[in-house]
Design an enzyme around this catalytic site. Structure first.
Site, PDB file in Angstrom:
ATOM      1  N   GLU A 167     127.800  57.217 -29.915  1.00  0.00           N
ATOM      2  CA  GLU A 167     128.572  57.831 -30.995  1.00  0.00           C
ATOM      3  C   GLU A 167     127.808  59.049 -31.507  1.00  0.00           C
ATOM      4  O   GLU A 167     126.688  58.926 -32.036  1.00  0.00           O
ATOM      5  CB  GLU A 167     128.801  56.837 -32.134  1.00  0.00           C
ATOM      6  CG  GLU A 167     129.758  57.330 -33.204  1.00  0.00           C
ATOM      7  CD  GLU A 167     131.213  57.406 -32.721  1.00  0.00           C
ATOM      8  OE1 GLU A 167     132.005  58.084 -33.405  1.00  0.00           O
ATOM      9  OE2 GLU A 167     131.554  56.797 -31.693  1.00  0.00           O
ATOM     10  N   ASP A 191     133.182  55.947 -37.587  1.00  0.00           N
ATOM     11  CA  ASP A 191     132.506  54.742 -37.100  1.00  0.00           C
ATOM     12  C   ASP A 191     133.455  53.553 -37.040  1.00  0.00           C
ATOM     13  O   ASP A 191     133.425  52.760 -36.089  1.00  0.00           O
ATOM     14  CB  ASP A 191     131.315  54.426 -38.004  1.00  0.00           C
ATOM     15  CG  ASP A 191     130.411  55.641 -38.186  1.00  0.00           C
ATOM     16  OD1 ASP A 191     130.059  56.266 -37.168  1.00  0.00           O
ATOM     17  OD2 ASP A 191     130.084  55.973 -39.334  1.00  0.00           O
TER      18      ASP A 191
END
Length: 526
Positions: A315, A508
């Site tokens: 990420e 997220d």
């Protein structure tokens, strides 16, 4: 009183107020006029929401129930459409960045620190309050999220002290890795989740009890990140922000040096996860080239040692150093199976790698008003995802060593996932689940409510540059799939929260949810 009479009376009062204001202050600035216009728009919206969207020729009011019908249809479609994969990930290891976020309204902090609006300039590092002012102005004027490290410890601590005393400031869990771990532990109770990263006393108070924290992660203090939030149409000097967003800054040694990286990868041998989520690499962007090159050299053999049948998701978050981004693109991305990122990171990767649509600079934003909320055009995003998969992803013909088989793009108004279809399935449900959770988290809702969210994508769009057809969203079938050059793509709009309560951590939540609804097929290489 008839609707027509009420409406005319209402307008007379408003016009009288504006005339009085104008006569008393003929020297009104552009910002004053913008504020007045904002006020009128709010009044108009209040009238529209409270009474009607249509007034008939005879002055009667007709209630317009179409204003939320699109949203209702999309919510119903998602509820019927989202299905878990046949085999869900059960044992997840997540690392390596964590902190406590002090979330506060941005403009009162600047006012208390006597930081005045001025010129705009994007500084890769913030050395003082002048750098902060210029960099914040740069992103505030575009409505773009950004994160920059603050090198001056004393000034950063002063800013935290001021922010802590701003009304309604709050502490929350922060750090991409910790937020993804917490989201999975909370929303997927059947999964076992281990988190490795810097964990201090405040974090231990706030984390879900189900989250497994090895003792190697425990520190005597917390790293604090300051989240400076602003609302749509907030005004700072001559700048008016087009969307709600946030600016993040910190003086964070543990995370900025990726101090837990070795411990994280060493734990894989004993923990044996079936999914690895890695975040925090982007924070090395703030270090000098010698340091971040050394840390990436340490990372690469550890990635290579991981079994290919265990996917690792990277990420990304805000970056600015072109040399660092080039290393990530060329060295790291081919070593990971799945990549999560937004329009800022996607544009920067394309710019550094000489990819499509970024010849004039590392941005996909359109400032001419042709796209709502200054969002990137859909076909440009899918073109860059295709470019990433073709040039840096797994291919039996050209790049068999690569593991990259999935890219998950998320923005304010829509998401796209591109995959090697032999490696990932259930992507339609994964994208829908990610877009659905974005609205819920932003509005802090257990279930989406159509009057609290809105559809903000363009009325017509193309899916990719070769797409000759102008598309429109079918609200009853909002998830769109297509194939290009052997890669599978899925698109879904986001129902954007009208009045967001918390903007941090949306990416997220989106990426972790999308992963948990995805099906990985480890035999794709055979």
């Amino acid at each position: 009183m008839s609707a027509k009479l009420y409406f005319v009376s209402f307008l007379i009062v408003i016009v009288a107020c504006i005339c009085t204001l104008w006569l008393s202050k003929p020297e009104l600035s552009n910002i004053d006029l913008h504020k007045a216009n904002q006020y009128l728009e709010k009044i108009k919206k209040l009238y529209s929401d409270s009474f009607s969207s249509h007034i008939t020729e005879d002055g009667d009011v007709t209630v317009d129930d179409n204003s939320t019908k699109d949203e209702e249809s999309i919510i119903a479609a998602w509820n019927n459409f989202i299905k878990p994969p046949a085999t869900q990930f059960k044992r997840i290891s997540v690392g390596i960045n964590s902190c406590v976020d002090l979330i506060v309204k941005a403009l009162p902090v600047f006012e208390a620190l006597q930081i005045r609006p001025g010129s705009t300039k994007d500084h890769a590092l913030l050395n003082n309050f002048d750098d902060l002012q210029e960099t914040f102005s740069h992103f505030f004027s575009k409505g773009s999220a950004a994160e920059r490290s603050f090198t001056n410890k004393e000034e950063f601590e002063k800013m935290v002290s001021v922010a802590d005393n701003v009304p309604n400031s709050q502490y929350f869990l922060g750090g991409n890795g910790l937020l993804m771990a917490s989201k999975i532990a909370t929303n997927f109770p059947e999964a076992e989740v281990q988190y490795i990263g810097p964990v201090g006393p405040k974090i231990l108070e706030l984390i879900p009890k189900r989250l497994n924290i090895p003792k190697e992660s425990i520190l005597p203090h917390d790293e604090v990140h300051l989240i400076l939030e602003y609302k749509v149409n907030d005004i700072w000097g001559d700048y008016v922000t087009p969307v709600a967003n946030r600016f993040i800054t910190s003086h964070d040694v543990s995370n900025s040096e990726a101090a837990m990286m070795e411990i994280f990868f060493e734990s894989m041998e004993t923990y044996r996860p079936d999914l690895i989520i890695f975040s925090g690499l982007h924070l090395l962007d703030s270090q000098n080239p010698h340091f971040f090159k050394k840390r990436i050299e340490m990372l690469l053999p550890r990635l290579q040692m991981l079994p290919v049948f265990v996917p690792i998701h990277l990420e990304l978050a805000s970056m600015a150093n072109v040399e660092f981004v080039g290393l990530v693109l060329e060295k790291v991305i081919p070593m990971i199976a799945s990549l999560g990122l937004n329009e800022e990171e996607l544009a920067l990767l394309s710019y550094v790698g000489k990819g499509p649509h970024t010849e004039s600079g590392p941005t996909l934003k359109v400032s001419d008003g042709s796209t709502p909320n200054n969002q990137p055009e859909i076909h440009k995003v899918s073109d860059i995802i295709l470019w990433l998969l073709k040039n840096y992803g797994f291919s039996r013909k050209s790049f068999v060593e690569s593991r990259l088989t999935r890219v998950h793009f998320h923005s304010l108004t829509y998401h796209i996932v591109g995959t090697v279809p032999e490696a990932w399935t259930n992507s339609e449900s994964a994208v829908a689940a990610g877009t659905e959770v974005a609205g819920r988290q932003a509005c802090n809702l257990e279930q989406l409510e159509s009057d609290k969210v809105e559809l903000k994508i363009p009325k017509t769009f193309r899916l990719h540059s070769k797409d000759e057809k102008l598309r429109e969203i079918d609200e009853k079938r909002p998830v769109i799939s297509w194939d290009v050059d052997g890669y599978h793509f899925v698109f879904s709009p986001v129902l954007v929260c009208r009045h967001p309560i918390k903007t941090v951590g949306l990416g997220d939540a989106i990426s972790s949810t999308g992963l948990m609804y995805s099906q990985f097929l480890p035999k794709y290489r055979l």
